[in-house]
Structures are given as structure tokens and as C-alpha cells.
Design a protein around this motif. Structure first.
Motif, short mmCIF file in Angstrom:
data_model
loop_
_atom_site.label_atom_id
_atom_site.label_comp_id
_atom_site.label_asym_id
_atom_site.label_seq_id
_atom_site.Cartn_x
_atom_site.Cartn_y
_atom_site.Cartn_z
N ARG A 1 -40.15 -47.00 -9.90
CA ARG A 1 -41.05 -47.90 -10.61
C ARG A 1 -42.14 -47.08 -11.29
O ARG A 1 -42.77 -46.23 -10.64
N PHE B 1 -42.99 -63.37 -13.81
CA PHE B 1 -42.62 -61.96 -13.88
C PHE B 1 -42.76 -61.53 -15.33
O PHE B 1 -41.99 -61.96 -16.20
N TYR C 1 -50.92 -60.54 -18.03
CA TYR C 1 -50.93 -60.28 -16.60
C TYR C 1 -52.33 -59.90 -16.13
O TYR C 1 -52.82 -60.41 -15.10
N ASN D 1 -46.45 -61.17 -11.16
CA ASN D 1 -45.66 -59.97 -10.91
C ASN D 1 -45.39 -59.26 -12.23
O ASN D 1 -45.23 -59.90 -13.28
N ARG D 2 -45.35 -57.94 -12.18
CA ARG D 2 -44.91 -57.16 -13.34
C ARG D 2 -43.47 -56.70 -13.11
O ARG D 2 -43.10 -56.32 -11.99
N LEU D 3 -42.68 -56.73 -14.16
CA LEU D 3 -41.32 -56.21 -14.10
C LEU D 3 -41.20 -55.13 -15.17
O LEU D 3 -40.78 -55.39 -16.30
N ASN E 1 -33.58 -51.28 -8.69
CA ASN E 1 -34.93 -51.56 -9.17
C ASN E 1 -35.21 -53.06 -9.22
O ASN E 1 -36.30 -53.51 -8.87
N LEU E 2 -34.24 -53.84 -9.67
CA LEU E 2 -34.41 -55.29 -9.72
C LEU E 2 -34.51 -55.87 -8.31
O LEU E 2 -35.32 -56.77 -8.06
N ASP F 1 -35.68 -54.38 -5.72
CA ASP F 1 -37.01 -54.03 -5.21
C ASP F 1 -38.07 -54.99 -5.72
O ASP F 1 -39.08 -55.21 -5.05
N ALA F 2 -37.83 -55.58 -6.89
CA ALA F 2 -38.77 -56.57 -7.44
C ALA F 2 -38.50 -57.97 -6.92
O ALA F 2 -39.21 -58.91 -7.29
#
Length: 287
Positions: A8, A56, A66, A83-85, A108-109, A111-112
Motif C-alpha cells: 500500500r 472507498f 476524503y 476509506n482510501r483505495l 491488496n484488495l 487487505d482493504a
């Protein structure tokens, strides 16, 4: 098969602006009143049209939304909705993607919180927010999620009710012949009615956020998904300017002026009749 860890890009915590020292100067940056007014209006409409979902913000373009909302919702339980993606899929189309790159994307997805299992088990829907021109980023992300869901044999009939897309678009003339990106995206037909919505802003604001605004981090494109270098903070002039702006927006969002403007826009939205949105407005008022 070797283990892949989530990756990230680093971004400073703008809520701790007073601890960032010389990185952001004295924090006295001021914004044009018209800019913060329109940005606050857009932020409020994003929340109002989220159908009580978790937001997101995809990529870097909606960072200011955000940051501003982080200030507006500070001190409320609703701050957890944000949330930031960090992900760029513009021009991606899945062409030339290696199996390892796809695995990294999925890690990565996940983890989000956006794995098939994670999506299926959510109480509130995921609302993916991005600046939209033709909708390619949303289309690419949706195809990746659908392929993953099919590979996992997850319950798409459940997940399809948990995923929404909210585009920030440049305002144009309104007529029956107006081009609307979602009307030209076949994948939208897989989702329930009103799962895809928009908030329009002036062309100037859209162009600034999407094209010319300084950014605190590099675009997280495919060739960087596994690059450990993204975890190292940038300290160049552009990144420092972007960080200073982000801190100032967060601070502005915490002001009574910003919160009152935010609540006023919420009250003018059709969704304000819904109990969840009225309750959120009340928490902002009392924060």
C-alpha cells in the motif's frame, strides 16, 4: 506458491497535522471560498447518495473529498465509513497482466476488505467513489472483482447487493441526448437499480481534482502494485504542497462553518428523509 504480502502506498495521516512539523509549514493555508463551498457541497452529496454505505475513495483524484470529510465527520462514529483505495486501473483493461500481478492486486484488495468473502459478509454496502469521465476505472475494477468472485465461487447474488459505484462527473448541459457514462457500460446491468449514481461538479473543479492538483503520492499503477518503494513517503515539493493542502482541508472540515454547510446540503437532498442520513446529520451537528 510463494507468499505475497499486501502493498500500500504511504500517505501521511492528515488528522495529525500538528505533528507533521515543517512538512506542512504553519498550516495557515487558506482556500478560495468558492472552492471549499463547492467541494463541501460535493462531499455532502456523496454521503447523501451512498445509501448508508461505507465510502472507498479510489485512486488519488478524490483525495480532497476524503480529507474534507475526515474533518467534517471527526468525532463521530461515521468517520469509520471513510476509506482510501489507492489503486490505478485507468487504461488497464486487463491486457498483459501476469498471474503474479493479478495475485498482488487481489491481495491488496483483500487487505482493504474487498475480497469476495469480505464483500459478502458486510453489513453496509461498499460505495466506490471516483472521478469519472468514461468510466474505465470503474469498469476495470468491476471486471476484476467479478473474475475473482467467479474464481472463488462466491455468492454473486449476495455480493451484487453490497457493491455500489458513485461517480463524480463534470457538469454539462442536461437534455435527453446528454452522454452519461453508465448508460454505455454493459457491466452496470449486472447490478441492482440505482447501484450506480453520480454527483456532478463544475468542469473547473473536476479538472483540478483529476488533472492539475498536486498529489502526495505517485499513481499506484500495475507496475507498482508490488513495489516496496511505494511505502516510502515522498518529500518533494509537490508532495509537501499536497500534504499542506490536505491538512488544511481536514482542519476546515472540522470548523462550524464547514459542518453547517455540509448539513445544509444534506437537508436539501431527497435522501434526507431516510432515518440514517438524518441521524448522521445530527451527529455532525453535535460533534
Amino acid at each position: 506458491m510463494d507468499q505475497i504480502e499486501p502493498n500500500r502506498p504511504f500517505r501521511w495521516n492528515v488528522a495529525g497535522g500538528d505533528r507533521l512539523g515543517s512538512l506542512v509549514g504553519d498550516g495557515s493555508e487558506e482556500y478560495d471560498p468558492g472552492y471549499v463551498a463547492e467541494l463541501t457541497e460535493c462531499a455532502a452529496k456523496v454521503v447523501a447518495r451512498s445509501a448508508d454505505g461505507d465510502l472507498f475513495f479510489v485512486g488519488r483524484s478524490p483525495d480532497s473529498l476524503y480529507d474534507l470529510l475526515g474533518g467534517v465527520l471527526a468525532g463521530t462514529a461515521d468517520a469509520e465509513r471513510l476509506n482510501r483505495l489507492p489503486l490505478s486501473l485507468y487504461g488497464y483493461e486487463g491486457r498483459g497482466t501476469t498471474p503474479r500481478e493479478r495475485r498482488q492486486l487481489r491481495v491488496n484488495l483483500a487487505d482493504a476488505g474487498l475480497s469476495p468473502a469480505g464483500l459478502a459478509g458486510r453489513k453496509r454496502p461498499v460505495v466506490l467513489v471516483d472521478l469519472v469521465a468514461a468510466g474505465s476505472t470503474f469498469g476495470n475494477l468491476h471486471r476484476e472483482l467479478r473474475d475473482w468472485i467467479d474464481d472463488e465461487r462466491a455468492a454473486w447474488n449476495v455480493i451484487r447487493t453490497k457493491v455500489r459505484y458513485l461517480g463524480v462527473t463534470a457538469r454539462g448541459k442536461t437534455s435527453p441526448k446528454t452522454w452519461r457514462w453508465q448508460q454505455h457500460a454493459d457491466w452496470v446491468e449486472e447490478l441492482p437499480a440505482r447501484a450506480v449514481r453520480n454527483v456532478s461538479v463544475s468542469g473547473w473543479l473536476w479538472g483540478y481534482l483529476g488533472n492539475t492538483q498536486p498529489k502526495a503520492e505517485d499513481s499506484f499503477r500495475r507496475h507498482r502494485w508490488a513495489d516496496p518503494g511505494v511505502t516510502v513517503p515522498r518529500r518533494d515539493e509537490e508532495a509537501r504542497a499536497a500534504l499542506g493542502s490536505a491538512v488544511a482541508l481536514h482542519r476546515y472540515g472540522r470548523t462550524p462553518e464547514a459542518r453547517e454547510r455540509f448539513r445544509r446540503v444534506l437537508a436539501g437532498e431527497p435522501g434526507f428523509r431516510e432515518p440514517w442520513l438524518r441521524a448522521l446529520a445530527g451527529r455532525v451537528r453535535d460533534a
